[in-house]
Design a protein around this motif. Sequence first.
Motif, mmCIF file in Angstrom:
data_model
loop_
_atom_site.group_PDB
_atom_site.id
_atom_site.type_symbol
_atom_site.label_atom_id
_atom_site.label_comp_id
_atom_site.label_asym_id
_atom_site.label_seq_id
_atom_site.Cartn_x
_atom_site.Cartn_y
_atom_site.Cartn_z
ATOM 1 N N SER A 1 -1.092 11.793 -1.160
ATOM 2 C CA SER A 1 0.070 11.354 -0.377
ATOM 3 C C SER A 1 -0.400 10.239 0.532
ATOM 4 N N THR A 2 0.406 9.197 0.581
ATOM 5 C CA THR A 2 -0.008 8.013 1.346
ATOM 6 C C THR A 2 -0.030 8.327 2.826
ATOM 7 N N GLU B 1 -0.893 1.301 2.654
ATOM 8 C CA GLU B 1 -0.187 0.996 1.412
ATOM 9 C C GLU B 1 -0.839 1.757 0.280
ATOM 10 N N LEU B 2 0.005 2.264 -0.605
ATOM 11 C CA LEU B 2 -0.518 3.114 -1.678
ATOM 12 C C LEU B 2 -1.569 2.425 -2.516
ATOM 13 N N LYS C 1 8.556 3.043 -4.161
ATOM 14 C CA LYS C 1 8.455 4.283 -3.405
ATOM 15 C C LYS C 1 7.323 5.122 -3.962
ATOM 16 N N GLU C 2 6.819 6.049 -3.111
ATOM 17 C CA GLU C 2 5.616 6.772 -3.501
ATOM 18 C C GLU C 2 5.835 7.610 -4.755
ATOM 19 N N GLU C 3 6.949 8.334 -4.798
ATOM 20 C CA GLU C 3 7.195 9.219 -5.950
ATOM 21 C C GLU C 3 7.239 8.438 -7.241
ATOM 22 N N LYS D 1 3.784 7.191 -8.208
ATOM 23 C CA LYS D 1 2.940 8.223 -8.813
ATOM 24 C C LYS D 1 3.373 8.512 -10.234
#
Lengths: 417, 330
Positions: free
Chosen positions: A135-136, A141-142, A186-188, A191
Amino acid sequence: SKTLFFISFEPFRGGLDCATVEPLFYCSVSSDLEEKRIPLPSNSQSLQSCTVTVFILFLQIPLRSDYGYKVSLFSHLHQYSRKAPLTQQISIPATVIHPSIVRLGLQYSQGIVAGSNARSVALLHAFKQVIQDYSTPPNEELPRDLVNKLKPYISFLNQCRPLSASMGNAIKYIKKEISNIPSQCKEEEAKKKLLLCIDNYVNEKITLAAKAISKCAIDKISDGDVILVYGCSSLVNHILCEAFEKQRKFRVIVVDSRPRLEGREALRRLVKRGIRCTYVLISAVSYILPEVSKVFLGAHALLANGYVMSRVGTSQIALVAKAYNVPVLVCCETYKFCERVQTDSFVSNELDDPDDLIVTREGKTQLADWQSVKSLGLLNLVYDVTPPDFVDLVITELGMIPCTSVPVVLRVKNVDQ
Amino acid sequence: MPGADKETDLGERIEAFLAELKRGGRGSGETARSTAALLRRITAQARWSSAGDLMEIIRKEGRRMTAAQPSETTVGNMVRRVLKIIREEYARSRGSSEEADQQESLHKLLTSGGSSEENFRQHFAPLKANVIEAINELLTELEGTTDNIAMQALEHIHSNEVIMTIGRSRTVEAFLKDAARKRKFHVIVAECAPFCQGHEMATSLSEDGIETTVIPDAAIFAVMSRVNKVIIGTQTVLANGGLRAVNGTHTLALAAKHHSTPLIVCAPMFKLSPQVPGQNSLTCVNAHCPVFDYVPPELITLFISNIGGNAPSYIYRLMSELYHPEDHEL
């Protein structure tokens, strides 16, 4: 208990030749950690007006210590003992190394996961776990943070067992994919995208490639052939099983060598399918070669100068096959192609546990206390390089190419990417 | 009767020798010496009146001995040596000079069949003593072979060399240990699976202070590029200059040829055998684990024997000096 050790320094005006590192904060300092003096370039004009912050992550993982006397020609390589895995020496908190990576490292160092393809696939699966659990952190930033997170994992795995060329290429691919994620993603979503990329990579480069190579290779197997294979190559075993399904009539000679004796695993897999097999040790290869019609070899990596890097003993088999005029075919997926060049087996190799060579014959163990004899050394090499003039054909998923075309494939792959 | 006792005693000794041959496990030097000693005993104790009778007896016993253990060729070689000794002593007793025989040898090669009229039937009283004395000389020669070979070591090994060898050879061990007294060098020993005799060799050499490294057979080609010389022993030297040696030697020889590394074979003269490759090569082999390899003469650089160094192309001449052509087939 130890935590990460951040160091930052500010160069003072006027330029400097070297700066000593001043720790800003630290908890307890382990004696394993080293102080590092970092000399800056003497022309530090560009540094005068800025603060250079250097994060040096001193891993709590101490460098794994070498075991036993190393033969002088190989003293630049590491030689570890299987009885002293890295994880026994220290406790690694889960915040630093993901547990699936720890498990993978142990599996590598004990030899539970072995073989070029198996190691790459296991690595990619472990990375999928890591990405899922990632999780970022805020203000990060990811892309950049995830890549930084992966660095200590990779160096941990390297300490457990030196990375293979295929693993190196897989890591390069993942890092590239991570850096290519647009920042507004977005993170989701990011991933999910990454997990899909990894799945595609495994599917394309390994599974489908094996299918394509089998199709090419089966054309090369005719009825009545006697095929010689060495050790346990997942790809070559796959090809032989497929050929047997397609009703080709052939028999196999499995050549094996001490101390790994991987040929026994290959023998088990082939015999289970019902293929007729013979089993010999590598010292008998010149006795058995007159009966052989083709030699199929697997590869660990194909180097840019056309040399084939594979399990130690492969070059010997190719040499004797050449002397008897038996064709040698190497089967290799393109993701194992490597931009390195090598001309001998000394400069870049892996040294396995020397205690593996010890054996008991007729009730006597000759080398039991080899460490006490000062002038005795045991050498357990893992890889060797086969010169391209011993290899007649390389079968890849892009087709059948000669050894010398490897740099062409690399160039084309780079252009594609 | 004392004669019969001697005969039964002789018979028993021959049986004991055959049983020990079948059991195997002795080094070839020991086998050669005990064969020569047994042949001397046969000469002394068996009943014979002329050289022809003696040769018949020895040939018969020789055939039994070679049948007991076909892979141990030194037995047959010693029988042939003794037969040649008998021929020479007979010829000397008859009065024909040896020098003429040798000078005519090339002539003899061209005009074969010249000696078929000789049937060795004449009786000479001192023949027995002469033959026994000649066999004693042979035994002395056999005892000194390893030392004679080891003495030549300093002519072939320089300092800081890397020497490779395979398996365990007592001759090579003595050779290297002798050189190590005056020169410093490294030895790499290939272990020679599955029996791994190389381990014994390595422990023995390292105990003398020689820097030794043990490698598995699979790594022979990988390390060959850093090796300066390959020195090996052998089980038999064949008539064409080739070798019958422990398995893995052919691979070693090919790797040495590829890197243009000289291959030196240390073999005493009693290992020289009139066989050619192909004969008996399958009698010592089981389906998956061949015991010996054939190494062709073009892969060999030098033979070091107790009489000096020779190229493989000269082996045929040494053979003709040791054995008579009619004895090649016992």
